[in-house]
Design a protein around this motif. Structure first.
Motif, PDB file in Angstrom:
ATOM      1  N   ALA A 148       0.992  -1.204   0.000  1.00  0.00           N
ATOM      2  CA  ALA A 148       0.237  -0.111  -0.085  1.00  0.00           C
ATOM      3  C   ALA A 148       0.845   1.187   0.094  1.00  0.00           C
ATOM      4  CB  ALA A 148      -1.105   0.013   1.399  1.00  0.00           C
ATOM      5  N   ASP A 190      -6.589   0.819   0.507  1.00  0.00           N
ATOM      6  CA  ASP A 190      -5.623   1.898   0.423  1.00  0.00           C
ATOM      7  C   ASP A 190      -6.299   3.053  -0.738  1.00  0.00           C
ATOM      8  OD1 ASP A 190      -4.335   1.417  -2.218  1.00  0.00           O
ATOM      9  OD2 ASP A 190      -3.444  -0.179  -1.310  1.00  0.00           O
ATOM     10  N   THR A 193      -2.519   3.644  -6.343  1.00  0.00           N
ATOM     11  CA  THR A 193      -2.498   3.641  -7.657  1.00  0.00           C
ATOM     12  C   THR A 193      -3.745   2.809  -8.255  1.00  0.00           C
ATOM     13  OG1 THR A 193      -0.937   2.250  -7.808  1.00  0.00           O
ATOM     14  CG2 THR A 193      -0.453   4.465  -8.129  1.00  0.00           C
ATOM     15  N   ILE A 195      -4.956  -1.284  -9.288  1.00  0.00           N
ATOM     16  CA  ILE A 195      -4.128  -2.381 -10.185  1.00  0.00           C
ATOM     17  C   ILE A 195      -4.846  -2.528 -11.497  1.00  0.00           C
ATOM     18  CG2 ILE A 195      -3.591  -5.005 -10.023  1.00  0.00           C
ATOM     19  CD1 ILE A 195      -3.920  -4.580  -6.785  1.00  0.00           C
ATOM     20  N   PHE A 208       5.700 -12.492  -9.351  1.00  0.00           N
ATOM     21  CA  PHE A 208       4.830 -11.262 -10.073  1.00  0.00           C
ATOM     22  C   PHE A 208       4.885 -10.076  -9.582  1.00  0.00           C
ATOM     23  CE2 PHE A 208       1.425  -8.553 -10.941  1.00  0.00           C
ATOM     24  CZ  PHE A 208       1.477  -8.656 -12.188  1.00  0.00           C
ATOM     25  N   THR A 209       5.743  -9.038 -10.232  1.00  0.00           N
ATOM     26  CA  THR A 209       5.926  -7.756  -9.741  1.00  0.00           C
ATOM     27  C   THR A 209       5.926  -6.965 -10.704  1.00  0.00           C
ATOM     28  OG1 THR A 209       7.289  -6.485  -8.194  1.00  0.00           O
ATOM     29  CG2 THR A 209       8.568  -8.010  -9.916  1.00  0.00           C
ATOM     30  N   THR A 210       5.401  -5.660 -10.550  1.00  0.00           N
ATOM     31  CA  THR A 210       5.489  -4.569 -11.535  1.00  0.00           C
ATOM     32  C   THR A 210       6.545  -3.403 -10.900  1.00  0.00           C
ATOM     33  OG1 THR A 210       3.610  -3.372 -10.172  1.00  0.00           O
ATOM     34  CG2 THR A 210       2.873  -4.957 -12.071  1.00  0.00           C
ATOM     35  N   LYS A 211       7.287  -3.927  -9.799  1.00  0.00           N
ATOM     36  CA  LYS A 211       8.065  -2.849  -9.328  1.00  0.00           C
ATOM     37  C   LYS A 211       9.473  -3.078  -9.882  1.00  0.00           C
ATOM     38  CE  LYS A 211       5.692  -2.970  -5.169  1.00  0.00           C
ATOM     39  NZ  LYS A 211       5.554  -3.401  -3.527  1.00  0.00           N
ATOM     40  N   GLY A 216      11.248  -5.001  -5.920  1.00  0.00           N
ATOM     41  CA  GLY A 216      10.313  -6.037  -5.180  1.00  0.00           C
ATOM     42  C   GLY A 216      10.635  -7.361  -5.738  1.00  0.00           C
ATOM     43  N   ALA A 217      10.383  -8.375  -5.182  1.00  0.00           N
ATOM     44  CA  ALA A 217      10.905  -9.443  -5.548  1.00  0.00           C
ATOM     45  C   ALA A 217       9.435 -10.465  -6.040  1.00  0.00           C
ATOM     46  CB  ALA A 217      11.290 -10.549  -4.352  1.00  0.00           C
ATOM     47  N   GLY A 218       8.265  -9.921  -6.072  1.00  0.00           N
ATOM     48  CA  GLY A 218       7.023 -10.522  -6.332  1.00  0.00           C
ATOM     49  C   GLY A 218       6.779 -11.537  -5.230  1.00  0.00           C
ATOM     50  N   GLY A 220       5.706 -10.974  -1.722  1.00  0.00           N
ATOM     51  CA  GLY A 220       4.881 -10.629  -0.565  1.00  0.00           C
ATOM     52  C   GLY A 220       3.391 -11.065  -0.621  1.00  0.00           C
ATOM     53  N   ALA A 222       2.405 -13.509  -2.542  1.00  0.00           N
ATOM     54  CA  ALA A 222       2.494 -15.046  -2.525  1.00  0.00           C
ATOM     55  C   ALA A 222       2.374 -15.519  -1.258  1.00  0.00           C
ATOM     56  CB  ALA A 222       3.637 -15.418  -3.581  1.00  0.00           C
ATOM     57  N   PHE A 247      -7.652  -5.257  -0.126  1.00  0.00           N
ATOM     58  CA  PHE A 247      -7.468  -6.702  -0.053  1.00  0.00           C
ATOM     59  C   PHE A 247      -8.561  -7.255   1.198  1.00  0.00           C
ATOM     60  CE2 PHE A 247      -3.898  -5.492  -2.384  1.00  0.00           C
ATOM     61  CZ  PHE A 247      -3.487  -6.764  -3.015  1.00  0.00           C
ATOM     62  N   ARG A 279       9.675  -9.510   3.071  1.00  0.00           N
ATOM     63  CA  ARG A 279      10.895  -9.036   2.653  1.00  0.00           C
ATOM     64  C   ARG A 279      11.508  -7.989   3.563  1.00  0.00           C
ATOM     65  NH1 ARG A 279       7.200  -6.120  -1.194  1.00  0.00           N
ATOM     66  NH2 ARG A 279       5.577  -7.179  -0.138  1.00  0.00           N
TER      67      ARG A 279
HETATM   68  P1  ADP Z   1       6.248  -6.838  -4.708  1.00  0.00           P
HETATM   69  O1  ADP Z   1       5.769  -6.135  -3.599  1.00  0.00           O
HETATM   70  O2  ADP Z   1       7.599  -7.475  -4.423  1.00  0.00           O
HETATM   71  O3  ADP Z   1       6.148  -6.581  -6.182  1.00  0.00           O
HETATM   72  P2  ADP Z   1       4.088  -8.339  -3.979  1.00  0.00           P
HETATM   73  O4  ADP Z   1       3.576  -9.994  -4.464  1.00  0.00           O
HETATM   74  O5  ADP Z   1       3.967  -7.934  -2.696  1.00  0.00           O
HETATM   75  O6  ADP Z   1       5.266  -8.350  -4.593  1.00  0.00           O
HETATM   76  O7  ADP Z   1       2.965  -7.572  -5.177  1.00  0.00           O
HETATM   77  C1  ADP Z   1       2.890  -7.984  -6.374  1.00  0.00           C
HETATM   78  C2  ADP Z   1       2.547  -6.991  -7.190  1.00  0.00           C
HETATM   79  O8  ADP Z   1       1.050  -6.648  -7.060  1.00  0.00           O
HETATM   80  C3  ADP Z   1       3.074  -5.526  -7.093  1.00  0.00           C
HETATM   81  O9  ADP Z   1       4.177  -5.464  -7.744  1.00  0.00           O
HETATM   82  C4  ADP Z   1       2.084  -4.666  -7.443  1.00  0.00           C
HETATM   83  O10 ADP Z   1       2.112  -4.306  -8.863  1.00  0.00           O
HETATM   84  C5  ADP Z   1       0.734  -5.298  -7.027  1.00  0.00           C
HETATM   85  N1  ADP Z   1       0.150  -4.577  -5.750  1.00  0.00           N
HETATM   86  C6  ADP Z   1       0.163  -5.279  -4.506  1.00  0.00           C
HETATM   87  N2  ADP Z   1      -0.670  -4.752  -3.750  1.00  0.00           N
HETATM   88  C7  ADP Z   1      -0.952  -3.448  -4.394  1.00  0.00           C
HETATM   89  C8  ADP Z   1      -1.592  -2.403  -3.959  1.00  0.00           C
HETATM   90  N3  ADP Z   1      -2.145  -2.162  -2.856  1.00  0.00           N
HETATM   91  N4  ADP Z   1      -1.779  -1.250  -5.087  1.00  0.00           N
HETATM   92  C9  ADP Z   1      -1.189  -1.399  -6.151  1.00  0.00           C
HETATM   93  N5  ADP Z   1      -0.766  -2.652  -6.562  1.00  0.00           N
HETATM   94  C10 ADP Z   1      -0.731  -3.515  -5.633  1.00  0.00           C
END
Ligand code: ADP
Length: 281
Positions: A148, A190, A193, A195, A208-211, A216-218, A220, A222, A247, A279
């Motif tokens: 968040a 929150d 932005t 999803i 899976f990550t968009t960071k 981000g390791a993707g 959290g 999972a 969530f 993490r």
């Molecule tokens: P990471 O944080 O390492 O990328 P996560 O498994 O925690 O891995 O999250 C995966 C992806 O989910 C994030 O990279 C993001 O794109 C999306 N995401 C998770 N929580 C949120 C949120 N609260 N708002 C927007 N996108 C989110």
């Protein structure tokens, strides 16, 4: 039903089942690898520490060794997240008051979120108890709060709400494997932005990550997915781009009275030292 993927609302039951089975299959694979890696990393860290304590006082060698050990620690942390995802973590379930868990981690979450993000707790009075490992629930809250925070770079609000819920037969019929019954809901919402629709169905998959790389390791979500599953519950998300994310975690309500309860202060103090699935925040 163990997992409820709320983002699948509107999708066919077949599609929901396919996604659940995909996560199951990835979980088995990831769990096997993580289990072996855990042993290997224990050996690397063990011998590495012994060598580090014995090397002659050569600053460069010490520095290099320190880098190696830090990388191994990081790998061990990732491995623990994978173990959480695949539900191979040892559990210590007990009757838990989710309100107490939230109150216990509130100060830490506020520090984590920073001053630009307002943290609000809306806790239902006389909330039902759940049978779960409070340490794991705290870790999941940290995961969700970190995400968040990352989704609200310009500040915003994070609301953690609890409520007793009944998921009825009609609801269960629309969600693959959901059993009707009494649940306790934990909603983490929150104003960030949001999803993209294309990302929703991959959210709980490991890696899976968009960071950006390094941020981000993707793992959290999972790990959170595994934590909820291991507690016999469901996790889902509602989100639209630009409209924040919510969530929702549903844990089966336990009817027996709480014995001993959760000691929030003690748990919070222990948490930072023992973030098994989380993490480095
Ligand atoms: P990471 O944080 O390492 O990328 P996560 O498994 O925690 O891995 O999250 C995966 C992806 O989910 C994030 O990279 C993001 O794109 C999306 N995401 C998770 N929580 C949120 C949120 N609260 N708002 C927007 N996108 C989110």
């Amino acid at each position: 039903m163990e997992v409820f993927l709320r983002q699948q609302t509107g999708k066919s039951l077949e599609e929901q089942l396919r996604q659940t089975q995909t996560l199951e299959a990835i979980g088995r694979l990831a769990g096997g690898i993580a289990h072996d890696f855990n042993h290997l990393l224990t050996v690397i860290l063990g011998y590495g520490s012994v060598v580090a304590s014995r090397v002659a006082p050569d600053p460069e060698t010490s520095r290099n060794l320190e880098e190696m050990l830090q990388a191994a620690e990081r790998a061990a942390a990732l491995t623990r997240q994978l173990l959480c995802f695949s539900r191979k973590q040892a559990l210590q379930p007990r009757l838990v008051d989710l309100n107490a868990v939230v109150r216990g981690v509130e100060p830490m979450l506020q520090r984590l979120l920073g001053e630009e993000v307002e943290l609000r707790a809306e806790l239902a009075p006389r909330l039902g108890r759940v049978l779960a490992d409070p340490g794991q629930l705290e870790q999941m809250l940290v995961e969700l709060a970190v995400n968040a925070r990352d989704a609200m770079p310009g500040g915003g609000r994070l609301t953690i709400a609890t409520a007793d819920r009944e998921l009825d037969a009609a609801y269960a019929a629309e969600h693959v494997e959901v059993q009707p019954g009494h649940y306790v809901e934990l909603a983490v919402t929150d104003t960030g932005t949001g999803i993209e629709p294309g990302a929703l169905s991959h959210l709980f998959e490991p890696f899976f990550t968009t960071k950006e790389t390094g941020n981000g390791a993707g793992l959290g979500l999972a790990a959170s997915y595994g934590i909820v599953r291991q507690s016999g519950g469901h996790i889902g998300v509602d989100s639209e781009p630009g409209r924040g994310a919510s969530f929702k975690i549903y844990l089966p309500r336990a009817e027996a009275p709480v014995r001993g309860g959760v000691r929030p202060a003690r748990r919070a103090a222990a948490l930072s030292a023992r973030l098994r699935c989380v993490r480095d925040a």
